[in-house]
Design an enzyme around this catalytic site. Structure first.
Site, PDB file in Angstrom:
ATOM      1  N   ASP A  77       0.814  -1.207   0.000  1.00 21.91           N
ATOM      2  CA  ASP A  77       0.000   0.000   0.000  1.00 21.91           C
ATOM      3  C   ASP A  77       0.854   1.266   0.000  1.00 21.91           C
ATOM      4  O   ASP A  77       2.073   1.209   0.181  1.00 21.91           O
ATOM      5  CB  ASP A  77      -0.970  -0.016   1.201  1.00 21.91           C
ATOM      6  CG  ASP A  77      -0.315  -0.507   2.486  1.00 21.91           C
ATOM      7  OD1 ASP A  77       0.928  -0.493   2.560  1.00 21.91           O
ATOM      8  OD2 ASP A  77      -1.036  -0.907   3.392  1.00 21.91           O
ATOM      9  N   ASN A 148      -7.156  -2.126  14.334  1.00 16.82           N
ATOM     10  CA  ASN A 148      -8.583  -2.371  14.064  1.00 16.82           C
ATOM     11  C   ASN A 148      -8.785  -3.595  13.174  1.00 16.82           C
ATOM     12  O   ASN A 148      -9.869  -3.808  12.645  1.00 16.82           O
ATOM     13  CB  ASN A 148      -9.219  -1.139  13.413  1.00 16.82           C
ATOM     14  CG  ASN A 148      -8.648  -0.835  12.034  1.00 16.82           C
ATOM     15  OD1 ASN A 148      -7.708  -1.502  11.579  1.00 16.82           O
ATOM     16  ND2 ASN A 148      -9.200   0.158  11.362  1.00 16.82           N
ATOM     17  N   HIS A 150      -7.210  -4.273  10.307  1.00 17.00           N
ATOM     18  CA  HIS A 150      -7.020  -4.113   8.860  1.00 17.00           C
ATOM     19  C   HIS A 150      -5.784  -4.874   8.382  1.00 17.00           C
ATOM     20  O   HIS A 150      -4.862  -5.129   9.154  1.00 17.00           O
ATOM     21  CB  HIS A 150      -6.995  -2.638   8.438  1.00 17.00           C
ATOM     22  CG  HIS A 150      -5.769  -1.864   8.795  1.00 17.00           C
ATOM     23  ND1 HIS A 150      -5.797  -0.518   9.105  1.00 17.00           N
ATOM     24  CD2 HIS A 150      -4.445  -2.209   8.877  1.00 17.00           C
ATOM     25  CE1 HIS A 150      -4.570  -0.094   9.349  1.00 17.00           C
ATOM     26  NE2 HIS A 150      -3.737  -1.091   9.220  1.00 17.00           N
ATOM     27  N   GLU A 155      -9.650  -1.659   5.346  1.00 20.99           N
ATOM     28  CA  GLU A 155     -10.259  -1.368   6.638  1.00 20.99           C
ATOM     29  C   GLU A 155     -11.464  -2.291   6.866  1.00 20.99           C
ATOM     30  O   GLU A 155     -11.939  -2.942   5.925  1.00 20.99           O
ATOM     31  CB  GLU A 155     -10.709   0.096   6.661  1.00 20.99           C
ATOM     32  CG  GLU A 155      -9.582   1.100   6.436  1.00 20.99           C
ATOM     33  CD  GLU A 155      -8.706   1.331   7.678  1.00 20.99           C
ATOM     34  OE1 GLU A 155      -8.569   0.408   8.516  1.00 20.99           O
ATOM     35  OE2 GLU A 155      -8.137   2.435   7.777  1.00 20.99           O
TER      36      GLU A 155
HETATM   37  C1  F6R Z   1       1.486  -1.195   5.959  1.00 26.83           C
HETATM   38  C2  F6R Z   1       0.267  -1.982   6.116  1.00 26.83           C
HETATM   39  C3  F6R Z   1      -0.537  -1.885   7.365  1.00 26.83           C
HETATM   40  C4  F6R Z   1       0.318  -2.114   8.610  1.00 26.83           C
HETATM   41  C5  F6R Z   1      -0.537  -1.982   9.868  1.00 26.83           C
HETATM   42  C6  F6R Z   1       0.293  -2.132  11.112  1.00 26.83           C
HETATM   43  O1  F6R Z   1       2.078  -1.441   4.715  1.00 26.83           O
HETATM   44  O2  F6R Z   1      -0.103  -2.679   5.218  1.00 26.83           O
HETATM   45  O3  F6R Z   1      -1.574  -2.835   7.333  1.00 26.83           O
HETATM   46  O4  F6R Z   1       0.880  -3.391   8.549  1.00 26.83           O
HETATM   47  O5  F6R Z   1      -1.184  -0.752   9.876  1.00 26.83           O
HETATM   48  O6  F6R Z   1       1.173  -1.043  11.219  1.00 26.83           O
HETATM   49  P1  F6R Z   1       2.310  -1.033  12.325  1.00 26.83           P
HETATM   50  O7  F6R Z   1       3.278  -2.090  11.930  1.00 26.83           O
HETATM   51  O8  F6R Z   1       2.929   0.336  12.209  1.00 26.83           O
HETATM   52  O9  F6R Z   1       1.657  -1.298  13.631  1.00 26.83           O
END
Ligand code: F6R
Length: 262
Positions: A77, A148, A150, A155
């Site tokens: 992403d 959450n 995701h 989401e």
């Molecule tokens: C980032 C991504 C997100 C993160 C998630 C956790 O490329 O795909 O799904 O893996 O938001 O983020 P952190 O590792 O910062 O807790």
């Protein structure tokens, strides 16, 4: 220790560092496989705080002699809109933590382009999917998980057959990522993300989650219903998936109290 939840393998390590070394091992083992070497391994990669130690480990392995020259990467992403070189962009993150320190040729590196004008994003997303197919598909998709639930930036309530597309970020996600932008209101409101359908097409999935902030999401993902309201729960429909957790992220699971020793 390892525990099965249906077809899902969950390993709880004594520390996040230990789990991250294990994730780096998986990647190095994959790129050393003769079949993967012949055609070049394709990795799906996350950003965020969670995988930083995995990239550090991979860079160390490269300095010790492992080549990534045959590897193709696709990031999950990118924020939208965002300048390609913005400090908060995932492109910047990847250069800082991984791509600038290994020998992957730039043409084999793919990150959604968050700098495109909105009217060009849909075509870009189709091209991104096409590029994944042209690479032969993703051999190993590494994922973090949002507090959450995701995955990528899919989401809650994202369709399970969704493909790469522009999405709106939840307020919780913008809060969780505020530090990289100097405040939640400065986090872009949208992102381009691989879809859940795209992610589930990876041949093998490796999910990393560390810290108490992920415990509720992990519990919902592994023990709750398989439902679009918790995107990470949909990962349980994949046949080759493994979760690597630390004790804090696994606190809501019945793992028998043990941990893999470092
Ligand atoms: C980032 C991504 C997100 C993160 C998630 C956790 O490329 O795909 O799904 O893996 O938001 O983020 P952190 O590792 O910062 O807790």
């Amino acid at each position: 220790m390892a525990r099965e939840y249906g077809d899902v393998r969950v390993r709880v390590f004594s520390s996040a560092d230990h789990a991250l070394r294990c994730a780096a091992d998986r990647i190095v083992d994959l790129i050393a496989e003769p079949a993967a070497q012949a055609r070049g391994a394709t990795l799906g990669l996350p950003t965020g705080r969670t995988p930083i130690g995995m990239y550090r480990e991979l860079v160390a392995r490269h300095r010790a002699g492992i080549s990534f020259a045959g590897v193709t990467t696709f990031n999950l992403d990118e924020y939208h809109p965002i300048a390609r070189d913005a400090a908060g962009s995932f492109r910047h993150f990847m250069r800082e933590h991984f791509h600038d320190h290994v020998d992957i040729p730039p043409r084999q590196i793919h990150i959604p382009d968050g700098s495109l004008p909105a009217e060009r994003v849909a075509a870009h997303c189709r091209e991104y999917e096409q590029a994944i197919r042209a690479s032969g598909g993703i051999d190993l998709q590494v994922l973090g998980i949002g507090s959450n639930g995701h995955i990528g930036f899919n989401e809650p309530a994202s369709p399970r057959d969704s493909r790469t597309r522009l999405v709106e970020l939840h307020g919780q996600t913008r809060l969780d990522n505020a530090a990289a932008f100097g405040g939640p209101e400065l986090v872009p409101r949208h992102a381009i993300t691989m879809g859940i359908g795209t992610i589930l097409e990876g041949r093998a999935l490796l999910v990393l989650a560390f810290g108490a902030a992920k415990a509720a999401a992990m519990r919902a993902a592994l023990l709750g219903p398989i439902d679009e309201s918790v995107p990470a729960s949909l990962l349980r429909t994949h046949r080759q998936i493994e979760f690597l957790l630390d004790p804090a992220a696994a606190a809501g699971l019945d793992t028998g109290g043990g941990a893999v020793s470092a």
